[in-house]
Design a protein around this motif. Structure first.
Motif, PDB file in Angstrom:
ATOM      1  N   PRO A   8       5.338   6.271  21.671  1.00  0.00           N
ATOM      2  CA  PRO A   8       5.673   4.843  21.803  1.00  0.00           C
ATOM      3  C   PRO A   8       4.462   3.930  21.627  1.00  0.00           C
ATOM      4  CG  PRO A   8       6.714   6.107  23.555  1.00  0.00           C
ATOM      5  CD  PRO A   8       5.761   7.037  22.864  1.00  0.00           C
ATOM      6  N   ILE A   9       3.318   4.320  22.141  1.00  0.00           N
ATOM      7  CA  ILE A   9       2.115   3.483  22.000  1.00  0.00           C
ATOM      8  C   ILE A   9       1.670   3.450  20.545  1.00  0.00           C
ATOM      9  CG2 ILE A   9      -0.319   3.238  22.604  1.00  0.00           C
ATOM     10  CD1 ILE A   9       1.651   2.364  24.791  1.00  0.00           C
ATOM     11  N   ARG A  10       1.682   4.586  19.868  1.00  0.00           N
ATOM     12  CA  ARG A  10       1.317   4.601  18.441  1.00  0.00           C
ATOM     13  C   ARG A  10       2.242   3.692  17.644  1.00  0.00           C
ATOM     14  NH1 ARG A  10       0.837  10.523  19.204  1.00  0.00           N
ATOM     15  NH2 ARG A  10       2.898  10.681  18.239  1.00  0.00           N
ATOM     16  N   GLU A  11       3.531   3.779  17.953  1.00  0.00           N
ATOM     17  CA  GLU A  11       4.520   2.960  17.229  1.00  0.00           C
ATOM     18  C   GLU A  11       4.240   1.473  17.420  1.00  0.00           C
ATOM     19  OE1 GLU A  11       9.384   2.319  16.970  1.00  0.00           O
ATOM     20  OE2 GLU A  11       8.522   3.688  18.458  1.00  0.00           O
ATOM     21  N   ARG A  12       3.946   1.083  18.650  1.00  0.00           N
ATOM     22  CA  ARG A  12       3.714  -0.334  18.935  1.00  0.00           C
ATOM     23  C   ARG A  12       2.413  -0.830  18.297  1.00  0.00           C
ATOM     24  NH1 ARG A  12       5.889  -1.045  25.211  1.00  0.00           N
ATOM     25  NH2 ARG A  12       7.659   0.373  24.961  1.00  0.00           N
ATOM     26  N   VAL A  13       1.384   0.011  18.305  1.00  0.00           N
ATOM     27  CA  VAL A  13       0.116  -0.397  17.695  1.00  0.00           C
ATOM     28  C   VAL A  13       0.285  -0.610  16.194  1.00  0.00           C
ATOM     29  CG1 VAL A  13      -2.218   0.391  17.109  1.00  0.00           C
ATOM     30  CG2 VAL A  13      -1.357   0.670  19.447  1.00  0.00           C
ATOM     31  N   ILE A  14       0.985   0.296  15.538  1.00  0.00           N
ATOM     32  CA  ILE A  14       1.142   0.238  14.075  1.00  0.00           C
ATOM     33  C   ILE A  14       2.079  -0.882  13.651  1.00  0.00           C
ATOM     34  CG2 ILE A  14       2.029   1.517  12.064  1.00  0.00           C
ATOM     35  CD1 ILE A  14      -0.709   2.453  12.980  1.00  0.00           C
ATOM     36  N   GLU A  15       2.911  -1.330  14.574  1.00  0.00           N
ATOM     37  CA  GLU A  15       3.949  -2.319  14.273  1.00  0.00           C
ATOM     38  C   GLU A  15       3.404  -3.561  13.551  1.00  0.00           C
ATOM     39  OE1 GLU A  15       7.877  -2.801  16.955  1.00  0.00           O
ATOM     40  OE2 GLU A  15       6.039  -3.682  17.789  1.00  0.00           O
ATOM     41  N   LYS A  16       2.202  -3.980  13.897  1.00  0.00           N
ATOM     42  CA  LYS A  16       1.624  -5.188  13.294  1.00  0.00           C
ATOM     43  C   LYS A  16       0.492  -4.871  12.306  1.00  0.00           C
ATOM     44  CE  LYS A  16       2.804  -8.503  16.915  1.00  0.00           C
ATOM     45  NZ  LYS A  16       2.286  -9.526  17.871  1.00  0.00           N
ATOM     46  N   LEU A  17       0.478  -3.646  11.804  1.00  0.00           N
ATOM     47  CA  LEU A  17      -0.565  -3.251  10.858  1.00  0.00           C
ATOM     48  C   LEU A  17      -0.010  -3.006   9.459  1.00  0.00           C
ATOM     49  CD1 LEU A  17      -2.707  -0.804  13.046  1.00  0.00           C
ATOM     50  CD2 LEU A  17      -2.957  -3.280  12.758  1.00  0.00           C
ATOM     51  N   HIS A  18       1.204  -3.480   9.208  1.00  0.00           N
ATOM     52  CA  HIS A  18       1.802  -3.284   7.884  1.00  0.00           C
ATOM     53  C   HIS A  18       0.997  -3.994   6.801  1.00  0.00           C
ATOM     54  CE1 HIS A  18       6.048  -2.380   9.759  1.00  0.00           C
ATOM     55  NE2 HIS A  18       5.101  -1.551  10.147  1.00  0.00           N
ATOM     56  N   LEU A  21       4.649   3.759   9.928  1.00  0.00           N
ATOM     57  CA  LEU A  21       4.944   5.061  10.510  1.00  0.00           C
ATOM     58  C   LEU A  21       6.198   5.699   9.930  1.00  0.00           C
ATOM     59  CD1 LEU A  21       4.405   4.636  14.362  1.00  0.00           C
ATOM     60  CD2 LEU A  21       3.100   6.116  12.846  1.00  0.00           C
ATOM     61  N   ASP A  22       6.192   7.002   9.860  1.00  0.00           N
ATOM     62  CA  ASP A  22       7.414   7.774   9.702  1.00  0.00           C
ATOM     63  C   ASP A  22       7.935   7.988  11.124  1.00  0.00           C
ATOM     64  OD1 ASP A  22       9.082  10.213   9.816  1.00  0.00           O
ATOM     65  OD2 ASP A  22       8.596  10.408   7.697  1.00  0.00           O
ATOM     66  N   GLU A  23       9.043   7.360  11.475  1.00  0.00           N
ATOM     67  CA  GLU A  23       9.511   7.368  12.864  1.00  0.00           C
ATOM     68  C   GLU A  23       9.765   8.774  13.385  1.00  0.00           C
ATOM     69  OE1 GLU A  23      12.792   4.783  13.510  1.00  0.00           O
ATOM     70  OE2 GLU A  23      11.801   3.023  12.630  1.00  0.00           O
ATOM     71  N   THR A  24      10.341   9.623  12.549  1.00  0.00           N
ATOM     72  CA  THR A  24      10.643  10.985  12.990  1.00  0.00           C
ATOM     73  C   THR A  24       9.378  11.776  13.218  1.00  0.00           C
ATOM     74  OG1 THR A  24      12.741  10.960  11.781  1.00  0.00           O
ATOM     75  CG2 THR A  24      11.859  13.117  12.414  1.00  0.00           C
ATOM     76  N   ASP A  61       0.065  14.439  10.009  1.00  0.00           N
ATOM     77  CA  ASP A  61       0.410  13.220   9.266  1.00  0.00           C
ATOM     78  C   ASP A  61       1.652  12.583   9.891  1.00  0.00           C
ATOM     79  OD1 ASP A  61      -1.549  13.705   7.160  1.00  0.00           O
ATOM     80  OD2 ASP A  61      -0.223  15.314   6.503  1.00  0.00           O
ATOM     81  N   ILE A  62       1.586  11.275  10.200  1.00  0.00           N
ATOM     82  CA  ILE A  62       2.760  10.606  10.767  1.00  0.00           C
ATOM     83  C   ILE A  62       3.082   9.310  10.017  1.00  0.00           C
ATOM     84  CG2 ILE A  62       2.449  11.601  13.073  1.00  0.00           C
ATOM     85  CD1 ILE A  62       1.247   8.901  13.945  1.00  0.00           C
ATOM     86  N   ASN A  63       2.478   9.125   8.839  1.00  0.00           N
ATOM     87  CA  ASN A  63       2.729   7.908   8.067  1.00  0.00           C
ATOM     88  C   ASN A  63       3.969   8.040   7.193  1.00  0.00           C
ATOM     89  OD1 ASN A  63       0.474   9.639   6.711  1.00  0.00           O
ATOM     90  ND2 ASN A  63       1.561   8.650   4.999  1.00  0.00           N
ATOM     91  N   HIS A  64       4.564   6.901   6.862  1.00  0.00           N
ATOM     92  CA  HIS A  64       5.698   6.857   5.946  1.00  0.00           C
ATOM     93  C   HIS A  64       5.212   7.216   4.549  1.00  0.00           C
ATOM     94  CE1 HIS A  64       9.065   5.184   3.611  1.00  0.00           C
ATOM     95  NE2 HIS A  64       9.767   5.254   4.730  1.00  0.00           N
ATOM     96  N   ALA A  65       6.024   7.932   3.798  1.00  0.00           N
ATOM     97  CA  ALA A  65       5.652   8.356   2.440  1.00  0.00           C
ATOM     98  C   ALA A  65       5.276   7.147   1.584  1.00  0.00           C
ATOM     99  CB  ALA A  65       6.804   9.113   1.802  1.00  0.00           C
ATOM    100  N   GLY A  66       4.188   7.268   0.875  1.00  0.00           N
ATOM    101  CA  GLY A  66       3.751   6.207  -0.021  1.00  0.00           C
ATOM    102  C   GLY A  66       2.875   5.157   0.628  1.00  0.00           C
TER     103      GLY A  66
END
Length: 393
Positions: free
Chosen positions: A333-343, A349-352, A365-370
């Protein structure tokens, strides 16, 4: 890391725990972790796939080192004939003297004791640990392994505060930085995996927390400064705060200078904001509708996001980001929230993959493809320290 058959012990003294690792030559034989649990100190020993936990009859962490050898022999990791030849101790201390690994001798102890007056909370535990280790392993060579040495590559303008340069130089008031062992470990693992990019941001999120800008494997800047108090909000540390605000805090709370430092280091951060230093507890309370927990978490994440932005500015962009440290490695959850404003930096993130990563093996690796790489890397400070013992011992 030494000749096969020789034993080396790594000691990592912290304010809330003690960690040890035993190496035979280059091979890790066992780790020990002392921590408070249910009102007493317990020791967990891990040897390969086996794990043992036991209560220990001590009340203070400064007694842990005196038990290490007996526990290792009890669990048959070592015999009574085996000898620890080298001991490495993590040193977190301000000053140019501590930017290098050094043999621990009377001169080193004198330097560390002098530094204690400038940063007593962070150095007291290290002094106690070294004194116990010198008694327990009197025939071993003991090395103070610098947690700041990795940052020696920072450019000159990244070392200074906006104060008189003459005063800063004379009294050694510089932004030394810490968590160097953790960042160096992450860089080493990425290099080994063939993944080290040119511009990397490393987020060490644990009870202490920092963000470091890394260019071609070298530190360019980091959020911690003269002491580990500076930078982002942490579990019990305030992070950066206006000195004028600290003066008011001291006055309204009736604190002296030592009391103020203790308050900022041990009673602030998430604990001060949310009433708990445990991210997991705050997340549970937030889910139950606790607005104070929500505010604490939002302030914490905001602090991390701001600092990542600063480090991206240092690097003129960012090719990849790393999460390490207990929170960075385990809290999806913390990783998700931190990355939320780094687009805007192409971090998505790849949510799964993120939710499934709660204990990274090495590099995950936890990033979205591409999108730009986001990695979870398990910090291995002990291994990094063990690699450096032979340079001096």
């Amino acid at each position: 890391m030494g000749v096969a058959g020789s034993f080396s012990l790594i000691a990592n003294p912290g304010s809330a725990s003690r960690k040890y690792a035993l190496y035979e030559g280059a091979a890790l034989r066992a780790t020990l972790h002392f921590e408070w649990s249910r009102g007493k100190i317990i020791c967990t020993l891990i040897r390969g796939a086996d794990s043992y936990s036991e209560d220990v009859d001590i009340r203070h962490f400064d007694q842990c080192a005196s038990l290490v050898l007996a526990i290792l022999q009890k669990r048959k990791v070592m015999t009574s004939d085996d000898v620890v030849e080298k001991v490495g101790v993590r040193v977190v201390a301000p000053g140019a003297y501590f930017l290098a690994d050094r043999i621990v001798d009377d001169g080193f102890i004198a330097e560390l004791a002098a530094a204690k007056a400038r940063a007593p909370l962070h150095i007291a535990a290290t002094l106690e640990e070294i004194e116990t280790l010198r008694r327990q392993f009197d025939a071993a060579t003991i090395v103070g392994v610098s947690d700041s040495a990795y940052h020696i590559t920072k450019p000159d303008y990244a070392w200074n505060y906006g104060i008189s340069l003459e005063i800063a130089d004379r009294f050694d008031i510089k932004r030394f930085g810490y968590h160097g062992l953790s960042v160096a470990s992450a860089v080493r693992q990425l290099t080994k995996a063939g993944k080290l990019p040119e511009k990397l941001i490393v987020c060490h999120l644990g009870s202490g927390a920092s963000v470091t800008a890394v260019y071609k494997g070298e530190s360019m800047d980091t959020s911690m400064g003269y002491s580990p108090l500076e930078g982002i909000i942490m579990s019990t540390r305030s992070g950066s705060i206006d000195p004028t605000a600290t003066r008011v805090l001291r006055d309204v709370c009736g604190l002296n200078d030592g009391g103020l430092e203790k308050h900022l280091n041990t009673e602030s951060g998430l604990l001060g904001l949310g009433g708990s230093s445990d991210i997991r507890e705050l997340l549970e309370r937030e889910a139950a509708g606790d607005t104070r927990a929500q505010l604490a978490l939002s302030t914490y994440v905001h602090s991390v996001q701001k600092t990542i932005g600063q480090m991206a500015g240092v690097l003129d962009g960012a090719d990849a980001i790393v999460f390490t440290g207990t929170v960075g490695e385990r809290s999806a959850p913390i990783r998700e929230r931190v990355i939320e404003k780094l687009h805007y930096l192409s971090f998505v993130l790849d949510e799964t993959a993120n939710k499934n990563c709660t204990a990274s093996k090495v590099v995950t690796d936890i990033n979205h493809a591409g999108c730009s790489p986001i990695w979870v890397v398990t910090a291995n400070e002990a291994d990094e320290m063990a690699r450096r013992l032979d340079y001096l011992s």
